[in-house]
Write a protein that holds these residues in place. Structure first.
Motif, PDB file in Angstrom:
ATOM      1  N   ALA A   1       0.834  -1.200   0.000  1.00  0.00           N
ATOM      2  CA  ALA A   1       0.000   0.000   0.000  1.00  0.00           C
ATOM      3  C   ALA A   1       0.870   1.253   0.000  1.00  0.00           C
ATOM      4  CB  ALA A   1      -0.938  -0.006   1.205  1.00  0.00           C
ATOM      5  N   VAL A   2       1.929   1.242   0.814  1.00  0.00           N
ATOM      6  CA  VAL A   2       2.861   2.367   0.847  1.00  0.00           C
ATOM      7  C   VAL A   2       3.506   2.556  -0.522  1.00  0.00           C
ATOM      8  CG1 VAL A   2       5.045   3.182   1.833  1.00  0.00           C
ATOM      9  CG2 VAL A   2       3.298   2.169   3.318  1.00  0.00           C
ATOM     10  N   ARG A   3       3.889   1.457  -1.145  1.00  0.00           N
ATOM     11  CA  ARG A   3       4.525   1.508  -2.474  1.00  0.00           C
ATOM     12  C   ARG A   3       3.607   2.157  -3.501  1.00  0.00           C
ATOM     13  NH1 ARG A   3       5.894   2.345  -6.621  1.00  0.00           N
ATOM     14  NH2 ARG A   3       6.733   1.069  -8.303  1.00  0.00           N
ATOM     15  N   ILE A   4       2.349   1.764  -3.520  1.00  0.00           N
ATOM     16  CA  ILE A   4       1.397   2.308  -4.489  1.00  0.00           C
ATOM     17  C   ILE A   4       1.142   3.791  -4.225  1.00  0.00           C
ATOM     18  CG2 ILE A   4      -0.999   2.174  -5.295  1.00  0.00           C
ATOM     19  CD1 ILE A   4      -0.802  -0.881  -4.571  1.00  0.00           C
ATOM     20  N   ILE A   5       0.997   4.160  -2.961  1.00  0.00           N
ATOM     21  CA  ILE A   5       0.742   5.558  -2.608  1.00  0.00           C
ATOM     22  C   ILE A   5       1.893   6.445  -3.069  1.00  0.00           C
ATOM     23  CG2 ILE A   5       0.546   7.134  -0.636  1.00  0.00           C
ATOM     24  CD1 ILE A   5      -1.052   4.852   0.768  1.00  0.00           C
ATOM     25  N   ARG A   6       3.120   5.974  -2.953  1.00  0.00           N
ATOM     26  CA  ARG A   6       4.269   6.789  -3.369  1.00  0.00           C
ATOM     27  C   ARG A   6       4.221   7.091  -4.869  1.00  0.00           C
ATOM     28  NH1 ARG A   6       8.045   3.940   0.737  1.00  0.00           N
ATOM     29  NH2 ARG A   6       8.335   5.606   2.272  1.00  0.00           N
ATOM     30  N   THR A   7       3.892   6.097  -5.686  1.00  0.00           N
ATOM     31  CA  THR A   7       3.815   6.345  -7.127  1.00  0.00           C
ATOM     32  C   THR A   7       2.653   7.283  -7.448  1.00  0.00           C
ATOM     33  OG1 THR A   7       4.919   4.345  -7.899  1.00  0.00           O
ATOM     34  CG2 THR A   7       3.246   5.255  -9.336  1.00  0.00           C
ATOM     35  N   CYS A   8       1.524   7.091  -6.778  1.00  0.00           N
ATOM     36  CA  CYS A   8       0.392   7.999  -7.011  1.00  0.00           C
ATOM     37  C   CYS A   8       0.773   9.436  -6.708  1.00  0.00           C
ATOM     38  CB  CYS A   8      -0.809   7.569  -6.170  1.00  0.00           C
ATOM     39  SG  CYS A   8      -1.610   6.052  -6.738  1.00  0.00           S
ATOM     40  N   ARG A   9       1.536   9.648  -5.652  1.00  0.00           N
ATOM     41  CA  ARG A   9       2.005  10.997  -5.331  1.00  0.00           C
ATOM     42  C   ARG A   9       2.816  11.575  -6.482  1.00  0.00           C
ATOM     43  NH1 ARG A   9       4.521  10.867   0.808  1.00  0.00           N
ATOM     44  NH2 ARG A   9       2.566  11.095   1.998  1.00  0.00           N
ATOM     45  N   GLU A  10       3.718  10.764  -7.031  1.00  0.00           N
ATOM     46  CA  GLU A  10       4.553  11.240  -8.139  1.00  0.00           C
ATOM     47  C   GLU A  10       3.706  11.615  -9.359  1.00  0.00           C
ATOM     48  OE1 GLU A  10       7.625   8.529  -9.152  1.00  0.00           O
ATOM     49  OE2 GLU A  10       8.380   8.344  -7.100  1.00  0.00           O
ATOM     50  N   LEU A  11       2.616  10.891  -9.544  1.00  0.00           N
ATOM     51  CA  LEU A  11       1.745  11.147 -10.690  1.00  0.00           C
ATOM     52  C   LEU A  11       0.713  12.238 -10.412  1.00  0.00           C
ATOM     53  CD1 LEU A  11       1.038   7.463 -11.830  1.00  0.00           C
ATOM     54  CD2 LEU A  11       2.656   9.088 -12.826  1.00  0.00           C
ATOM     55  N   GLY A  12       0.722  12.778  -9.213  1.00  0.00           N
ATOM     56  CA  GLY A  12      -0.226  13.830  -8.869  1.00  0.00           C
ATOM     57  C   GLY A  12      -1.626  13.322  -8.599  1.00  0.00           C
ATOM     58  N   LEU A  13      -1.755  12.052  -8.236  1.00  0.00           N
ATOM     59  CA  LEU A  13      -3.056  11.455  -7.953  1.00  0.00           C
ATOM     60  C   LEU A  13      -3.326  11.456  -6.457  1.00  0.00           C
ATOM     61  CD1 LEU A  13      -2.841   8.340 -10.320  1.00  0.00           C
ATOM     62  CD2 LEU A  13      -3.789  10.605 -10.829  1.00  0.00           C
ATOM     63  N   ARG A  14      -4.583  11.690  -6.080  1.00  0.00           N
ATOM     64  CA  ARG A  14      -4.978  11.581  -4.687  1.00  0.00           C
ATOM     65  C   ARG A  14      -5.121  10.108  -4.324  1.00  0.00           C
ATOM     66  NH1 ARG A  14      -6.645  15.341  -1.519  1.00  0.00           N
ATOM     67  NH2 ARG A  14      -8.171  13.994  -0.485  1.00  0.00           N
ATOM     68  N   THR A  15      -4.906   9.799  -3.050  1.00  0.00           N
ATOM     69  CA  THR A  15      -5.021   8.410  -2.605  1.00  0.00           C
ATOM     70  C   THR A  15      -5.946   8.306  -1.411  1.00  0.00           C
ATOM     71  OG1 THR A  15      -3.022   8.650  -1.248  1.00  0.00           O
ATOM     72  CG2 THR A  15      -2.766   7.693  -3.447  1.00  0.00           C
ATOM     73  N   ALA A  16      -6.684   7.205  -1.374  1.00  0.00           N
ATOM     74  CA  ALA A  16      -7.525   6.871  -0.224  1.00  0.00           C
ATOM     75  C   ALA A  16      -7.073   5.509   0.282  1.00  0.00           C
ATOM     76  CB  ALA A  16      -8.997   6.838  -0.617  1.00  0.00           C
ATOM     77  N   ALA A  17      -6.801   5.426   1.567  1.00  0.00           N
ATOM     78  CA  ALA A  17      -6.399   4.166   2.185  1.00  0.00           C
ATOM     79  C   ALA A  17      -7.602   3.538   2.879  1.00  0.00           C
ATOM     80  CB  ALA A  17      -5.287   4.393   3.201  1.00  0.00           C
ATOM     81  N   VAL A  18      -7.531   2.221   3.059  1.00  0.00           N
ATOM     82  CA  VAL A  18      -8.503   1.523   3.889  1.00  0.00           C
ATOM     83  C   VAL A  18      -7.743   0.862   5.029  1.00  0.00           C
ATOM     84  CG1 VAL A  18     -10.202   1.148   2.071  1.00  0.00           C
ATOM     85  CG2 VAL A  18      -8.384  -0.534   2.414  1.00  0.00           C
ATOM     86  N   HIS A  19      -8.430   0.655   6.142  1.00  0.00           N
ATOM     87  CA  HIS A  19      -7.732   0.059   7.286  1.00  0.00           C
ATOM     88  C   HIS A  19      -8.698  -0.674   8.187  1.00  0.00           C
ATOM     89  CE1 HIS A  19      -9.170   2.895  10.385  1.00  0.00           C
ATOM     90  NE2 HIS A  19      -9.133   3.804   9.438  1.00  0.00           N
ATOM     91  N   SER A  20      -8.163  -1.690   8.842  1.00  0.00           N
ATOM     92  CA  SER A  20      -8.886  -2.385   9.902  1.00  0.00           C
ATOM     93  C   SER A  20      -8.613  -1.662  11.218  1.00  0.00           C
ATOM     94  CB  SER A  20      -8.394  -3.828   9.997  1.00  0.00           C
ATOM     95  OG  SER A  20      -7.047  -3.843  10.467  1.00  0.00           O
ATOM     96  N   ASP A  21      -9.264  -2.126  12.268  1.00  0.00           N
ATOM     97  CA  ASP A  21      -9.001  -1.528  13.578  1.00  0.00           C
ATOM     98  C   ASP A  21      -7.540  -1.693  13.984  1.00  0.00           C
ATOM     99  OD1 ASP A  21     -11.641  -0.777  13.777  1.00  0.00           O
ATOM    100  OD2 ASP A  21     -12.236  -2.474  15.031  1.00  0.00           O
ATOM    101  N   ALA A  22      -6.927  -2.818  13.613  1.00  0.00           N
ATOM    102  CA  ALA A  22      -5.532  -3.055  13.978  1.00  0.00           C
ATOM    103  C   ALA A  22      -4.585  -2.107  13.263  1.00  0.00           C
ATOM    104  CB  ALA A  22      -5.152  -4.501  13.666  1.00  0.00           C
TER     105      ALA A  22
END
Length: 606
Positions: free
Chosen positions: A23-44
């Motif tokens: 997830a971190v890897r994908i978010i970094r590339t999206c940042r470079e491309l100027g794309l917004r990112t939304a993460a999902v998460h469990s309680d943990a």
């Protein structure tokens, strides 16, 4: 090679349907491309690194993956709430779930990957073998379809020859696989493989293939667009494996005859073209050294954990390429433009103890210092202070190194692993450092069985134990207390229960397990068997009143994508079972009571 221009048609916001390092890897590339990112998460994972890095984040459920990261409805709802245009599945979790891909498409969103139809076709390992066979790709002998009963399995095994491997028909990553060398072990292997496949992939079907002795695992990275263009991006070797799961990967695959390498690459591209593939995928093969023979293994319809070594030798960002073709762009290069420059090797860093049979060891990482250098890359899903959660895979990062040739890359990765500093949990890093330094790995004479057959962990390489605990503390915690915080649960381990009045109970800051409920650890021979970590009971192998011998399996647990067999330490009778299949247990939970024959039933131990 010219990189994509960064324009991704009609995609402005990407929901990352995964966690951890990928997830971190994908978010970094999206940042470079100027794309917004939304993460999902469990309680943990409420305070996890991928959540902190994304532009926004959405809770999708409780800690167990089946109630969060494997919830199609929750993830699609989060994508819609975020106003996402596309969903990137990463790898693992729902990445190869055809139903998920279809649900994303039905919601009017772009799924970053192939169509649901292609995922279903290639995710069915039997159907994938048929596709490979139809387009001239060699396939190992095996059952014509899934196995319906033990009698059929025995007949197939006699026809194709021993040893055989029982394999999950849906899924991958080494889950649901059992190697069987003779008829006596086949029925047990069928049951175990089906159970593990059902738990991991929701499909218990299995099939049989001939088990190839001492092969190398070689795969080819492919990339395809919606305009009919298919290219390969070279090959990788992934032969350093433990329990059929990869630990070290490299690109290109070393010591392959040119003719074999060319045929592997051509076969992979032809297979991808045959199924109408879209995006990044991997076609995997088993290669028999010395003979030039190879056989189709499977196709992974997603990004691979080891994609980074291909990026390092091609100069191509595969996540950017995935997003580009998902957005409708045409590949901006041809096969003739692909050039491999140098060699890259990757080591997977997992919270496991190689000196304890690779036992998963979740917990909080007090300190993480990553290696630096012009030819070193670290893909990490955590930072100092973050926890490796017991509910998910034990791998939390990867260290990669590149060089102009294989030996330089190998030595650079050894140096990088020496520099890596992880405090709080044991890791695979020191063990893999030893593998990379071995003469067998350097000479490329290893195979997929070398790690378990030849590379026992060297005691001399075992890291020193954490700082000495207070003299009053015991070797194992008497109790663990979980405290909820705004960055997730924090565990306090209590050591040294007072043997007499007036002795204080000591608190230790020894790195321990995260997310562990209160439990106890019993010591001494014949002590009741306990859960070594938080886990799910996947099978109870005995009944109350059953006679067992020392070493017999009592209960099978699953934690961090691994099955753990808990065995009786003594010969005796199962007096009481404290768990049932499907139950969740905390570390230290007593699973069963076994009484020796010399002690009457119900009589307490002295």
């Amino acid at each position: 090679m010219q990189q994509t221009n960064g324009r991704v048609m009609d995609i402005r916001t990407v929901l990352v349907a995964n966690r951890g390092e990928i997830a971190v890897r994908i978010i970094r590339t999206c940042r470079e491309l100027g794309l917004r990112t939304a993460a999902v998460h469990s309680d943990a994972d409420a305070g996890a690194l991928h959540v902190r890095m994304a532009d926004e984040a959405y809770r999708i459920g409780t800690a167990p993956a089946r109630e969060s990261y494997l919830s199609v409805a929750a993830i699609v709802a989060a994508a819609q709430e975020a106003g996402a245009d596309a969903v990137h599945p990463g790898y693992g979790m729902l990445a190869e779930d055809a139903g998920f891909a279809q649900a994303v498409a039905d919601a009017g969103l772009v799924f970053v990957g192939p169509s649901a139809e292609v995922i279903a076709r290639m995710g069915d390992k039997v159907a994938a073998r048929d596709v490979a066979r139809s387009c001239g790709v060699p396939v190992a002998p095996g059952s014509p379809g899934t196995i319906s009963d033990p009698a059929q399995a025995h007949a197939v095994a006699e026809r194709i020859g021993w040893p055989v491997v029982v394999k999950a028909s849906f899924g991958g990553g080494g889950r649901g696989m059992r190697v069987v060398h003779d008829p006596a072990g086949l029925d047990t292997a069928l049951t175990a493989a089906a159970r593990e496949a059902g738990a991991a992939f929701g499909r218990p079907e299995v099939h049989l293939e001939r088990y190839l002795e001492r092969p190398r695992h070689v795969e080819v990275q492919v990339l395809a667009d919606a305009h009919g263009n298919v290219v390969h991006l070279g090959d990788r070797d992934c032969s350093v494996q433990r329990r059929h799961q990869k630990l070290v990967e490299e690109a290109p695959a070393p010591d392959l005859p040119a003719g074999v390498r060319d045929r592997l690459r051509d076969d992979a591209a032809r297979l991808a073209r045959e199924v109408g593939y879209l995006g990044a995928g991997t076609v995997e093969f088993l290669v028999l050294p010395g003979t030039g023979e190879y056989f189709f293994l499977e196709m992974n319809t997603r990004l691979q954990v080891e994609h980074g070594v291909t990026e390092m030798v091609t100069g191509l960002d595969l996540v950017a390429a995935q997003l580009a073709v998902a957005g409708g762009e045409k590949l901006w290069f041809t096969q003739d433009d692909v050039r491999l420059d140098g060699h890259a090797i990757q080591a997977r860093i997992a919270a496991e103890d190689p000196w304890e049979s690779f036992r998963p060891a979740p917990g909080r990482v007090a300190t993480l210092v990553t290696p630096q250098g012009p030819w070193v890359r670290c893909d990490m899903g955590i930072e100092s202070g973050d926890a490796v959660a017991a509910e998910y895979d034990s791998m939390f990062g990867k260290v990669l190194a590149r060089g102009p040739d294989r030996d330089t890359a190998r030595r650079r990765l050894i140096a990088a692993l020496d520099e890596l500093r992880v405090e709080g949990v044991p890791t695979t890093a020191p063990y893999l450092r030893g593998v990379l330094a071995s003469a067998e790995f350097a000479a490329v004479v290893h195979d997929t069985g070398s790690l378990e057959r030849d590379w026992a962990p060297d005691p001399a390489l075992r890291p020193a134990a954490p700082q000495a605990r207070a003299a009053s503390t015991a070797a194992r915690p008497a109790r663990r207390v979980r405290i909820a915080t705004d960055r997730g649960p924090v565990e306090v381990a209590i050591y040294g229960v007072a043997p007499a009045q007036g002795t204080e109970v000591a608190l230790s800051d020894r790195p321990g397990r995260a997310d562990v409920s209160a439990g106890r650890a019993a010591d001494g021979p014949g002590a009741p068997p306990t859960a070594p970590m938080d886990a799910t009971v996947v099978a109870v192998a005995v009944e109350e009143g059953a006679a067992v011998a020392a070493g017999d399996v009592l209960v099978v647990l699953e934690a961090m994508k691994m099955e753990i067999e808990v065995r009786s330490e003594i010969t005796g009778t199962v007096e009481t079972l404290h768990v049932t299949a499907g139950a969740s247990v905390a570390a230290g939970t007593i699973l069963a009571e076994v009484t020796p024959p010399s002690r009457p039933s119900g009589q307490a131990a002295p």
